[in-house]
Structures are given as structure tokens and as C-alpha cells.
Design a protein around this motif. Structure first.
Motif: not given
Length: 120
Positions: A39-45
Motif C-alpha cells: 500500500k503506497k503512501p499518499p504523496r499529494a500533501l
């Protein structure tokens, strides 16, 4: 048949009869397959903060821009993916183990596969 241990480390144990993880026990006789899942981490922020930091650096305040840029880069490089052991049974798929260590995950998946082969 005697119970044979294929993997034991911390609170995880894999034998030909059972898979124990975080106090939950799964009967190996019910497991039909096992696979790793990332599960890849959210990188948007992090990306947004990098872009805002660059904009602030160019537009108004270099120091503030560098600070925001640094926070964005830290988020992008510090947050790691989470790995799961997915067990498939007749009841569906279950996330049986969660870790941030890919090598540890691979060892557990390999041990479950070996236990299934040994089980016959």
C-alpha cells in the motif's frame, strides 16, 4: 502429524497447522493462497507543499518558501509504504499482517508458502 515451525519472530509464527499474527490465529488448512500487497503512501500533501514552497520562494519570501519546500520534501521521503500479507480462504481475502519492512514480509510469505506445501 507433528507441528513444524517454518517462521517465528516476535508475535508472528508460521507452522504447517497455523499462522499466528498479532494474537490472531489462522488455520493453515483454510488458507488457499498467500501473496504480498504493497500500500503506497499518499504523496499529494508532500507534492502540494513542494509546489507551494517553490512558488513562495520565487514570489515573496525565500526563507518561508525554503521552509515549506523542506517540509514537503521531508513528507515525500520519510513516509514509507506499508506491506500486508494477504491470505486467501474460502471466506475471502484477509490482511493477516502489516509491516513497513519488505524483507520481513517476504520472509513471512515464503514461510506460509512452505507451510502450505508441507501441509499437502
Amino acid at each position: 502429524m507433528e507441528e513444524r515451525t517454518f517462521f517465528e519472530q516476535g508475535n508472528v509464527k508460521v507452522t504447517n497447522a497455523r499462522f499466528v499474527s498479532d494474537g490472531q490465529t489462522y488455520a493453515m488448512s483454510n488458507v488457499t493462497s498467500v501473496k504480498p500487497f504493497e500500500k503506497k503512501p499518499p504523496r499529494a500533501l508532500g507534492i502540494i507543499l513542494v509546489l507551494v514552497g517553490l512558488g513562495v520562494m520565487v514570489g515573496a519570501n525565500t526563507l518561508l518558501g525554503l521552509l515549506v519546500l523542506g517540509v514537503g520534501l521531508a513528507i515525500l521521503f520519510v513516509i514509507k509504504p506499508v506491506y500486508h500479507v494477504l491470505l486467501a480462504t474460502s471466506a475471502g481475502e484477509t490482511r493477516a499482517l502489516m509491516t513497513k519492512d519488505r524483507e520481513y514480509l517476504n520472509q513471512v510469505v515464503h514461510a506460509v508458502n512452505e507451510a502450505m506445501i508441507h501441509r499437502g
